[in-house]
Write an enzyme that holds these catalytic residues in place. Structure first.
Site, PDB file in Angstrom:
ATOM      1  CG  ASP A  15     -14.972   1.045   8.259  1.00  0.00           C
ATOM      2  OD1 ASP A  15     -15.012   0.482   7.143  1.00  0.00           O
ATOM      3  OD2 ASP A  15     -15.988   1.275   8.931  1.00  0.00           O
ATOM      4  CG  ASN A  66     -14.252  -8.393   6.022  1.00  0.00           C
ATOM      5  OD1 ASN A  66     -13.243  -7.947   6.563  1.00  0.00           O
ATOM      6  ND2 ASN A  66     -15.388  -7.715   6.031  1.00  0.00           N
TER       7      ASN A  66
HETATM    8  C1  FPP Z   1     -12.762  -1.888   5.616  1.00  0.00           C
HETATM    9  O1  FPP Z   1     -13.190  -0.972   4.628  1.00  0.00           O
HETATM   10  C2  FPP Z   1     -11.492  -2.451   5.234  1.00  0.00           C
HETATM   11  C3  FPP Z   1     -11.268  -3.762   4.946  1.00  0.00           C
HETATM   12  C4  FPP Z   1     -12.338  -4.778   5.017  1.00  0.00           C
HETATM   13  C5  FPP Z   1      -9.969  -4.248   4.488  1.00  0.00           C
HETATM   14  C6  FPP Z   1      -8.755  -3.618   5.087  1.00  0.00           C
HETATM   15  C7  FPP Z   1      -7.621  -3.991   4.243  1.00  0.00           C
HETATM   16  C8  FPP Z   1      -6.613  -3.187   3.883  1.00  0.00           C
HETATM   17  C9  FPP Z   1      -6.394  -1.810   4.376  1.00  0.00           C
HETATM   18  C10 FPP Z   1      -5.654  -3.689   2.859  1.00  0.00           C
HETATM   19  C11 FPP Z   1      -4.446  -4.346   3.227  1.00  0.00           C
HETATM   20  C12 FPP Z   1      -4.112  -4.578   4.641  1.00  0.00           C
HETATM   21  C13 FPP Z   1      -2.851  -4.835   5.047  1.00  0.00           C
HETATM   22  C14 FPP Z   1      -2.570  -5.189   6.457  1.00  0.00           C
HETATM   23  C15 FPP Z   1      -1.743  -4.798   4.106  1.00  0.00           C
HETATM   24  P1  FPP Z   1     -14.558  -1.223   3.877  1.00  0.00           P
HETATM   25  O2  FPP Z   1     -14.260  -1.986   2.644  1.00  0.00           O
HETATM   26  O3  FPP Z   1     -15.535  -1.866   4.793  1.00  0.00           O
HETATM   27  O4  FPP Z   1     -14.970   0.257   3.549  1.00  0.00           O
HETATM   28  P2  FPP Z   1     -16.442   0.841   3.471  1.00  0.00           P
HETATM   29  O5  FPP Z   1     -17.063   0.659   4.824  1.00  0.00           O
HETATM   30  O6  FPP Z   1     -16.194   2.272   3.132  1.00  0.00           O
HETATM   31  O7  FPP Z   1     -17.156   0.090   2.385  1.00  0.00           O
END
Ligand code: FPP
Length: 245
Positions: free
Chosen positions: A26, A74
């Protein structure tokens, strides 16, 4: 080395390593916002952290790593972010194919694969087949939620009851575990969540029954080897009782 295996480190302290680590990655969005960048730049930086974590898992002999990359919820994000994330995942598979093969890492995707584009499904299937014989495993949770996994298991069990191969009174906890997305993978010993939120967010709901939780305020793109080792060391100091005394 796996769960409960003990190795003396330099200080003579016993070290207990998890066999299976699961991570809620996250904070990509916040990382990008802090820098005045689009959210996708945060996800890009986050996918670099994924590459580094794979190496640290290898160095510390972690057998299973599960990453929460995209939840069923998501899909409700802006279309641009969703398509950007999907491209990033496709790119990750493409770019890391040779390395996963060379380092003998089995890739598996858990989740509602049918929600993914045909191209991504094909790329996943090909790499899953190519790496199927390897012991060390990287599980990527994609269009995943713990509740939808339980629905998937319930449907499979209902089919067996309908077909007459299982009777309702034969259903045990083992039946549920045996019908999840990756039934042969042991439950996670340690679940790490970055960026400070104290929530499970619909991740591995059945499998987390006895998992140890570790939450750090560090945002996922900033998650370093020291942060990883801090989590492992905290785990090593925990006293897991599995409901006993
Ligand atoms: C949560 O951060 C993260 C995600 C929804 C996506 C995770 C994806 C990756 C790390 C990219 C690629 C993955 C792989 C396995 C190659 P958020 O967007 O909710 O962050 P925030 O809470 O700060 O807005």
């Amino acid at each position: 080395m796996g769960l409960f295996s003990r190795k003396k480190d330099d200080g003579g302290e016993p070290v207990v390593r998890p066999k299976h680590i699961a991570i809620i990655m996250d904070g990509n969005g916040r990382w990008a916002k802090k820098r005045g960048l689009p959210r996708l730049a945060g996800h890009k930086a986050g996918s670099e952290t994924v590459r580094r974590v794979l190496n640290w898992c290898r160095d510390t002999d972690i057998r299973y790593l599960t990453l929460y990359a995209f939840s069923t919820e998501n899909w409700r994000r802006p279309a641009e972010e969703v398509s950007g994330l999907m491209k990033l995942l496709e790119g990750f598979i493409e770019k890391n194919e040779a390395e996963l093969l060379e380092k003998k890492v089995r890739l598996r995707v858990i989740g509602r694969k049918e929600d993914l584009s045909e191209d991504l499904q094909k790329a996943v299937q090909r790499l899953e087949e190519e790496t199927a014989s390897f012991e060390r495993q990287l599980l990527i949770a994609l269009s995943y939620s713990g509740r939808s996994e339980l629905v998937y298991a319930a449907r499979r069990i209902a089919e067996q009851v309908k077909a007459g191969t299982l009777s309702p009174d034969e259903i045990t906890e083992g039946t549920i575990s045996g019908n999840l997305y990756a039934p042969d993978v042991p439950d996670p010993d340690l679940i790490i969540r970055t960026s400070g939120e104290l929530r499970i967010s619909n991740f591995l709901l059945w499998e987390c029954a006895y998992s140890e939780f570790y939450v750090t305020d560090v945002l996922w793109p900033d998650f370093s080897e020291k942060d990883f080792m801090d989590a492992l060391n905290a785990y090593s100091r925990r006293n897991r009782r599995f409901g006993g005394v």
